[in-house]
Design an enzyme around this catalytic site. Structure first.
Site, PDB file in Angstrom:
ATOM      1  N   ASN A 134      39.222 -17.069 -51.455  1.00 19.73           N
ATOM      2  CA  ASN A 134      39.206 -18.515 -51.641  1.00 19.73           C
ATOM      3  C   ASN A 134      37.840 -19.062 -51.238  1.00 19.73           C
ATOM      4  OD1 ASN A 134      40.526 -21.401 -51.591  1.00 19.73           O
ATOM      5  ND2 ASN A 134      39.549 -21.164 -49.589  1.00 19.73           N
ATOM      6  N   GLU A 135      37.269 -19.891 -52.085  1.00 20.08           N
ATOM      7  CA  GLU A 135      36.003 -20.571 -51.787  1.00 20.08           C
ATOM      8  C   GLU A 135      34.994 -19.605 -51.158  1.00 20.08           C
ATOM      9  OE1 GLU A 135      36.564 -24.292 -49.734  1.00 20.08           O
ATOM     10  OE2 GLU A 135      37.728 -25.142 -51.383  1.00 20.08           O
ATOM     11  N   GLU A 142      49.180 -24.680 -47.321  1.00 16.02           N
ATOM     12  CA  GLU A 142      48.289 -23.948 -46.428  1.00 16.02           C
ATOM     13  C   GLU A 142      48.767 -24.105 -44.993  1.00 16.02           C
ATOM     14  OE1 GLU A 142      43.483 -23.434 -45.602  1.00 16.02           O
ATOM     15  OE2 GLU A 142      44.206 -25.006 -46.953  1.00 16.02           O
ATOM     16  N   GLN A 199      47.832 -31.292 -50.837  1.00 20.72           N
ATOM     17  CA  GLN A 199      48.780 -30.187 -50.701  1.00 20.72           C
ATOM     18  C   GLN A 199      50.202 -30.733 -50.744  1.00 20.72           C
ATOM     19  OE1 GLN A 199      47.859 -27.621 -47.364  1.00 20.72           O
ATOM     20  NE2 GLN A 199      45.769 -27.370 -48.018  1.00 20.72           N
ATOM     21  N   TYR A 216      37.804 -32.168 -55.675  1.00 21.21           N
ATOM     22  CA  TYR A 216      38.542 -33.245 -55.008  1.00 21.21           C
ATOM     23  C   TYR A 216      37.987 -34.600 -55.417  1.00 21.21           C
ATOM     24  CZ  TYR A 216      40.857 -29.890 -51.934  1.00 21.21           C
ATOM     25  OH  TYR A 216      41.631 -28.858 -51.449  1.00 21.21           O
ATOM     26  N   GLU A 224      42.807 -26.212 -56.509  1.00 23.95           N
ATOM     27  CA  GLU A 224      42.748 -27.270 -55.500  1.00 23.95           C
ATOM     28  C   GLU A 224      42.218 -28.530 -56.159  1.00 23.95           C
ATOM     29  OE1 GLU A 224      41.058 -26.515 -51.632  1.00 23.95           O
ATOM     30  OE2 GLU A 224      41.717 -24.409 -51.640  1.00 23.95           O
TER      31      GLU A 224
END
Length: 503
Positions: free
Chosen positions: A174-175, A27, A355, A250, A306
């Protein structure tokens, strides 16, 4: 010391483990792109068109299958036409999500595609649904993938690229539940149907469209999306505008406000981290169950694009750059995730760690002062496990159960076979206690067995420019033949791979 009895049937293949489960994420965030992948053509660091070549070579050694770009949250404020054409003419923008810094757009579509070609990786592009338009994404697909003559083809050729690229994977935002527009599930589902419709297949380039799916345990989001794709029951035929749903999760041992330190932690913090990491299995299984109701044939993929650890940033660094160190504890989080991925390979078709360089649970850290490149412990898990890519999974049963601490199984394992070879991955998550795994090999035997281990004196150990190999794989001699297979010794806090030739 714990003892584990495990049964491995070498001749019964399960679902194929897609190489895309070993995918990555880049990103426009902190020093991931600028100072990580991209140093500019005038840099003293060896580069190809500004792309840092030692980073490329390190990632090629992982057989990197795909790279997701340009975000993340950044994707939904990125307008791709600002990143094409002569660099000096590209308009600047402000990256409001990550550090409120100025973005000069010197790394854009052509630079990203050049990076993917150097890596030998497939591009996975996240389109802008949050602040973009349907036409903007449709034009981007046309610009990249169409041959012949059209407005976008002529523009691409004017910018120096005659032939189209092959770009299969496209994210529809995204999201969307957060930084991608703060939509509810019904709002986003309507957008996904529209964007997916106008993201066209051109020529023989067939798009694999990934809808922006749920955050963690939001199962209702997944159900709303699945309802839009078909009808409940066995006569399911998927709609053509979406081929997969994403999921984000996460590993955080603390709270979102205080996530904990990457290198300063105690044994209790370690077990809290492992328990949080292990929760990914529940999430994948339950989202899969929801999807099964509407897609019993499992034709729609689940993409965990992610995942990884998220700690407080390193002291003295920009809090919006998400730069964190990477210890042996992070490596064990990765090895545990891969065992889960392998078990769910029928539905889970792609995963992207967050990432790749200098951000969150990175493969590579680059030192801005010296230019040194450091491979993290997590990098080594990817490298040691790369033999699982596109292999057939093999079921591992533990009839006597697994050792546990406060409900956490402290031994994890998975296996696969490909091209006449078997790879077994084993993790001992216990901070202090060794374990022996008695592998009962059925339906065959293994010749030429080799083994490697990733461990260190402390869970907090990590690699630096001064000590780049503090946590690095080494030959592991503590694998011995038995009457029924192999005995594998797992020291406390270690990751071990065992490989052999089917005989």
């Amino acid at each position: 010391m714990s003892s584990v009895a495990a049964v491995l049937n070498l001749d019964i293949e399960g679902p194929r483990i897609s190489r895309h489960l070993y995918g990555h994420f880049a990103e426009h965030l902190g020093r991931c792109i600028y100072g990580g992948f991209y140093v500019g053509e005038d840099s003293d660091i060896p580069n190809a068109g500004g792309i840092r070549m030692d980073v490329v070579e390190a990632l090629r050694a992982l057989n990197i299958p795909n790279l997701r770009w340009p975000g993340g949250c950044f994707a939904d404020e990125y307008h791709w036409m600002d990143g094409i054409g002569p660099k000096e003419r590209r308009p600047k923008m402000v990256n409001t999500h990550w550090g409120n810094v100025e973005e000069n757009n010197h790394f854009g579509t052509h630079e990203f595609m050049a990076l993917c070609e150097l890596l030998g990786a497939e591009p996975y592009i996240s389109g802008n649904v949050g602040s973009g338009t349907v036409k903007e994404m449709s034009d981007w697909v046309e610009y990249l993938t169409r041959d012949g003559d059209s407005p976008m083809v002529r523009l691409r050729k004017a910018n120096g690229r005659e032939e189209p690229w092959r770009v299969t994977y496209w994210g529809l935002g995204n999201e969307a539940w957060g930084c991608g527009g703060n939509m509810n599930a019904e709002q986003y589902t309507a957008e996904a149907r529209k964007y997916g419709t106008y993201a066209r297949d051109h020529g023989d380039n067939r798009l694999y469209r990934v809808a922006a799916g749920a955050n963690s345990d939001d199962y209702s989001w997944t159900e709303t999306l699945m309802k839009s794709l078909g009808t409940l029951g066995c006569a399911y035929r998927p709609q053509p505008y979406v081929q997969a749903l994403s999921l984000h999760y996460y590993t955080i041992a603390g709270t979102w406000q205080d996530k904990g330190d990457a290198t300063v932690f105690d044994t209790g913090d370690h077990y809290a981290t492992m328990a949080a990491a292990a929760r990914v299995e529940e999430l994948i299984a339950r989202h899969s169950t929801v999807m099964d109701c509407y897609d019993p044939g499992r034709t729609v993929g689940l993409v965990l694009d992610e995942w990884g650890t998220w700690w407080n940033v390193e002291p003295g660094t920009n809090p919006g750059f998400l730069y964190q160190q990477n210890t042996l504890r992070d490596a064990l989080v990765a090895s545990l995730h891969f065992d889960v991925f392998h078990r769910h390979a029928e539905r889970l078709v792609m995963a992207n760690i967050a990432q790749t360089v200098n951000v969150l649970q990175a493969m590579i850290l680059t030192d801005p002062e010296s230019g040194a490149l450091v491979l993290t412990p997590t990098y080594h898990v990817f490298e040691m496990n790369k033999g699982h890519q596109d292999a057939a999974s093999l079921r591992v049963d533990t009839p006597g159960g697994l050792p546990a601490r406060d409900g956490l199984a402290t031994v994890s394992m998975s296996a696969s076979r490909k091209d006449g070879r078997v790879l077994v991955s084993l993790s001992n998550l216990h901070a202090d206690e060794d374990a022996d795994v008695e592998l009962d090999l059925r339906g065959g035997r293994l010749d030429g067995v080799t083994s490697r281990i990733l461990t260190a004196g402390r869970l907090q150990d990590h690699n630096t420019p001064q000590a780049p190999d503090a946590v690095a794989p080494r030959p592991h001699a503590q694998v011995t033949p038995t009457a029924t297979g192999l005995r594998v010794h797992l020291p406390a806090h270690s990751f071990v791979t065992v490989e052999g030739r089917l005989a």
